[in-house]
Design a protein around this motif. Structure first.
Motif, mmCIF file in Angstrom:
data_model
loop_
_atom_site.group_PDB
_atom_site.id
_atom_site.type_symbol
_atom_site.label_atom_id
_atom_site.label_comp_id
_atom_site.label_asym_id
_atom_site.label_seq_id
_atom_site.Cartn_x
_atom_site.Cartn_y
_atom_site.Cartn_z
ATOM 1 N N PHE A 192 6.229 8.936 3.595
ATOM 2 C CA PHE A 192 5.406 7.965 2.885
ATOM 3 C C PHE A 192 4.728 8.580 1.664
ATOM 4 O O PHE A 192 4.584 7.923 0.625
ATOM 5 C CB PHE A 192 4.358 7.378 3.828
ATOM 6 N N ARG A 222 0.894 -1.382 -1.471
ATOM 7 C CA ARG A 222 1.649 -2.332 -0.656
ATOM 8 C C ARG A 222 3.153 -2.132 -0.867
ATOM 9 O O ARG A 222 3.946 -2.192 0.080
ATOM 10 C CB ARG A 222 1.258 -3.764 -1.055
ATOM 11 N N GLU A 223 3.533 -1.908 -2.116
ATOM 12 C CA GLU A 223 4.947 -1.652 -2.420
ATOM 13 C C GLU A 223 5.443 -0.411 -1.684
ATOM 14 O O GLU A 223 6.564 -0.385 -1.175
ATOM 15 C CB GLU A 223 5.119 -1.474 -3.927
ATOM 16 N N LEU A 225 4.313 0.776 1.163
ATOM 17 C CA LEU A 225 4.461 0.444 2.579
ATOM 18 C C LEU A 225 5.707 -0.401 2.823
ATOM 19 O O LEU A 225 6.418 -0.207 3.820
ATOM 20 C CB LEU A 225 3.212 -0.285 3.073
ATOM 21 N N ASP A 226 5.993 -1.317 1.917
ATOM 22 C CA ASP A 226 7.224 -2.114 2.040
ATOM 23 C C ASP A 226 8.451 -1.206 2.015
ATOM 24 O O ASP A 226 9.417 -1.417 2.764
ATOM 25 C CB ASP A 226 7.316 -3.129 0.901
ATOM 26 N N ARG A 229 8.875 0.623 5.228
ATOM 27 C CA ARG A 229 9.478 -0.266 6.223
ATOM 28 C C ARG A 229 10.998 -0.277 6.073
ATOM 29 O O ARG A 229 11.730 -0.248 7.062
ATOM 30 C CB ARG A 229 8.915 -1.678 6.069
ATOM 31 N N PHE A 389 2.959 2.002 12.248
ATOM 32 C CA PHE A 389 3.585 1.044 11.336
ATOM 33 C C PHE A 389 5.088 1.286 11.257
ATOM 34 O O PHE A 389 5.896 0.345 11.315
ATOM 35 C CB PHE A 389 2.944 1.164 9.954
ATOM 36 N N SER A 396 2.663 -5.733 9.840
ATOM 37 C CA SER A 396 2.984 -6.036 8.451
ATOM 38 C C SER A 396 2.418 -4.986 7.505
ATOM 39 O O SER A 396 1.501 -4.231 7.855
ATOM 40 C CB SER A 396 2.405 -7.403 8.061
ATOM 41 N N SER A 397 2.954 -4.947 6.293
ATOM 42 C CA SER A 397 2.441 -4.031 5.280
ATOM 43 C C SER A 397 0.988 -4.351 4.961
ATOM 44 O O SER A 397 0.176 -3.444 4.711
ATOM 45 C CB SER A 397 3.292 -4.124 4.009
ATOM 46 N N GLN A 398 0.649 -5.631 4.959
ATOM 47 C CA GLN A 398 -0.723 -6.030 4.665
ATOM 48 C C GLN A 398 -1.687 -5.465 5.706
ATOM 49 O O GLN A 398 -2.759 -4.954 5.363
ATOM 50 C CB GLN A 398 -0.838 -7.557 4.626
ATOM 51 N N ALA A 400 -1.190 -2.886 7.732
ATOM 52 C CA ALA A 400 -1.221 -1.422 7.623
ATOM 53 C C ALA A 400 -2.091 -0.988 6.448
ATOM 54 O O ALA A 400 -2.849 -0.010 6.551
ATOM 55 C CB ALA A 400 0.193 -0.878 7.466
ATOM 56 N N GLN A 401 -1.996 -1.707 5.344
ATOM 57 C CA GLN A 401 -2.787 -1.363 4.167
ATOM 58 C C GLN A 401 -4.282 -1.484 4.463
ATOM 59 O O GLN A 401 -5.075 -0.610 4.077
ATOM 60 C CB GLN A 401 -2.399 -2.261 2.991
#
Length: 411
Positions: A192, A222-223, A225-226, A229, A389, A396-398, A400-401
């Protein structure tokens, strides 16, 4: 973590670095226990014992266990003579609490400030004195590829994340795991951090680890984390990876059982220890988006303060041994890392080592691992959240953020 050390009595019982009729005697705490790590520390052990000295090995499982053992031993009045130590922002705990022996006299006598790069001198010093003996420099942002699989499928090392995901799809379609991973939580965090650097840039990346709430909540985070994923979808599920170490995953690359691994250069040490050759059995390149920098982590040794006769002499002698050119070169070849000395001939290293050495000698490519500036408890929570995560697609990424933001800003 080490605040109890302030209360330690440093009178020593037993053999803790004293001179005896059989030479100097040290006990060494470390967590270098994989095949390649064990072979690397044997370089120092063999050099020490071949000089007529004695070495008592105290190996533990991981950094947390090492700090616990060292803390307890110092607090109970029998510190080890030598301990492995990560030389990052948290390393100042030892000298700050007054429980580390400085080796300034040795450093001056052997001209370390001329011999070692400035960024190394910075992390081994506290105030105007040197306390640590650096053993090697690790670079964390490497992409390791199976030459067997890449040759079979006609693949080239990916230079962008789009190319990496396209490559992963090709590897999966051929029936191989695309990205090899172990089960340790820190592995997801390591990946990450490289993704963060690419999506957030150097300033945003650093701001996150210095507690900037806006940076943690930025769209670029957020990008990142996406994208993490997406990486998780190309690894085996957590149940299949249970009990697997990073070294086990590395072996999959060497054996041609998996296509890629995003891992620090200790993976190369493991591959070499198994008889694999860079450029023949495996390839090395930088994780996409990080080729303009290097995430450097420096390993070394600390010397807990003792009151036993002869201990300081043994510690100084040990530190000098760590910096011997032949030992530096032999250790790094086995560990997969780079020597800290500036006078090492790059031709003595393999292709991957030469590539890494070229980069760290270029001041424009210097960047420490900013996450290591976090307090230990904050870093533990950060890693745990990223691992959860990564392994649980329902998070979700949200979400986790938001969790990461709370960790960074509230500590």
């Amino acid at each position: 973590m080490l605040k109890p050390l302030c209360l330690a009595a440093v009178m020593v019982t037993g053999a803790q670095g004293n001179a005896t009729s059989t030479g100097l005697q040290v006990d060494v705490v470390h967590y270098w226990i994989s095949n390649s790590e064990s072979a690397a520390i044997d370089v120092y052990r063999d050099a020490w014992t071949s000089a007529g000295n004695q070495w008592t090995d105290l190996s533990v499982d991981g950094e947390a266990a090492l700090k616990r053992v060292v803390s307890e031993r110092i607090a109970n009045g029998y510190p080890p003579a030598v301990t492995q130590w990560n030389l990052d922002a948290r390393a100042v705990e030892l000298p700050n609490f007054g429980v580390a022996q400085d080796i300034e006299a040795l450093a001056q006598r052997d001209h370390w400030r001329k011999l070692l790069p400035a960024f190394v001198i910075e992390v081994i010093s506290y105030g105007d004195r040197i306390y640590f003996a650096p053993s090697n420099i690790h670079l964390e942002n490497w992409l390791w590829t199976s030459q067997t699989i890449f040759n079979e499928l006609g693949l080239a090392p990916p230079e962008t994340w789009d190319e990496l995901f396209a490559t992963a799809e090709r590897i999966e379609a051929a029936g191989y795991p695309a990205i090899a991973m172990g089960s340790a939580p820190w592995e997801a965090a390591l990946i990450f951090h490289s993704i963060m650097y690419d999506t957030m840039g150097a300033e945003g990346y650093a701001a996150v680890f210095h507690g900037d709430r806006d940076a943690v909540l930025a769209p670029s985070m957020r990008e990142a984390l996406d994208r993490l994923r997406r990486v998780s979808r190309f690894t085996e599920p957590a149940t299949a990876r249970a009990g697997r170490t990073w070294a086990d995953a590395t072996r999959m690359i060497g054996r041609g059982e998996a296509g890629m691994q995003l891992m620090g250069d200790w993976a190369k040490g493991e591959l070499v220890s198994l008889g694999y050759t860079a450029g023949q059995d495996f390839g090395c390149s930088f994780i996409p988006g990080t080729s303009a920098t290097h995430f450097m982590a420096i390993d070394g040794f600390a010397f807990p303060l003792t009151a036993r006769d002869g201990a300081a002499h043994a510690q100084h002698t040990f530190a000098r041994m760590v910096l011997e050119p032949d030992n530096q070169l032999a250790f790094s070849r086995l560990k997969g890392s780079l020597p800290v000395r500036t006078d090492i001939d790059p031709a003595e290293l393999d292709h991957c080592g030469q590539l890494g050495l070229q980069r760290i000698r270029d001041e424009a490519h210097h960047d420490g691992v900013h996450s290591r500036a976090m307090p230990s408890h904050t870093m533990a929570a950060w890693i745990s959240t990223l691992s959860e995560f990564f392994d649980d697609a329902t998070i979700s990424s949200q979400v986790a953020q938001q969790r990461l933001s709370k960790i960074v800003t509230e500590g």
